[in-house]
Scaffold this motif. Structure first.
Motif, short mmCIF file in Angstrom:
data_model
loop_
_atom_site.label_atom_id
_atom_site.label_comp_id
_atom_site.label_asym_id
_atom_site.label_seq_id
_atom_site.Cartn_x
_atom_site.Cartn_y
_atom_site.Cartn_z
N SER A 1 -12.64 2.70 -0.78
CA SER A 1 -12.92 1.50 0.03
C SER A 1 -14.44 1.36 0.16
N GLN B 1 5.79 4.04 -4.00
CA GLN B 1 6.00 5.47 -4.24
C GLN B 1 6.53 5.78 -5.63
N TRP C 1 3.38 4.04 -8.97
CA TRP C 1 2.03 4.58 -8.95
C TRP C 1 1.00 3.70 -9.68
N TYR D 1 -6.30 0.69 -4.11
CA TYR D 1 -5.21 1.47 -3.54
C TYR D 1 -4.10 1.69 -4.56
N ARG D 2 -3.31 2.71 -4.26
CA ARG D 2 -2.15 3.03 -5.07
C ARG D 2 -0.95 2.31 -4.46
N THR D 3 -0.14 1.71 -5.32
CA THR D 3 1.01 0.94 -4.84
C THR D 3 2.21 1.86 -4.64
N PHE E 1 0.84 -1.20 0.00
CA PHE E 1 0.00 0.00 0.00
C PHE E 1 0.87 1.25 0.00
N HIS E 2 0.41 2.26 -0.72
CA HIS E 2 0.96 3.60 -0.54
C HIS E 2 -0.16 4.52 -0.05
N SER E 3 -1.31 4.47 -0.74
CA SER E 3 -2.46 5.25 -0.29
C SER E 3 -3.76 4.62 -0.79
N VAL E 4 -4.82 4.79 -0.02
CA VAL E 4 -6.13 4.23 -0.37
C VAL E 4 -6.84 5.19 -1.31
N ILE E 5 -7.38 4.65 -2.39
CA ILE E 5 -8.15 5.45 -3.34
C ILE E 5 -9.64 5.36 -3.02
#
Length: 109
Positions: A42, A74, A77, A70-72, A36-40
């Motif tokens: 859910s 760093q 992307w 989610y974005r993978t 995970f990098h950030s949740v887009i």
């Protein structure tokens, strides 16, 4: 003279009960999925599998299903997704419940 027969059914509310369920479990990201990098986005749903009544209680079984986009990492992307579920079984105390009653269960997530 003609005799006409109609079937009449009535519903009777015996009472209401509510419960709030919290999960203290964690769901591990499988090794084959990128980190995970950030949740887009859910989303979640509650699936009810069974609702049984007994003398003085109602047993509810089901699962909370979830989906996460989610974005993978760093640098690359890319977008990936994860799905899973947490099963649950809860007993609601309702003293007016009888064995042959039909419960109406409503869920809110």
């Amino acid at each position: 003279m003609e005799l006409k027969k109609d079937t009449l059914q009535t519903e009777h509310t015996k009472g209401t009960a509510s419960v709030q369920v919290t999960f203290d479990e964690s769901y591990n990201l499988p090794d084959y999925l990128p980190d995970f990098h950030s949740v887009i986005l859910s989303r979640g749903d509650v699936r009810l599998d069974e609702g049984k009544t007994g003398p003085g209680h109602i047993l509810v079984k089901g699962a909370v299903k979830f989906r996460v986009f989610y974005r993978t990492g760093q640098n690359d992307w890319k977008i990936s997704s994860l799905e899973g579920e947490f099963p649950f079984q809860e007993t609601l105390i309702l003293e007016s419940a009888d064995e042959f009653d039909m419960p109406q269960v409503e869920t809110v997530l």
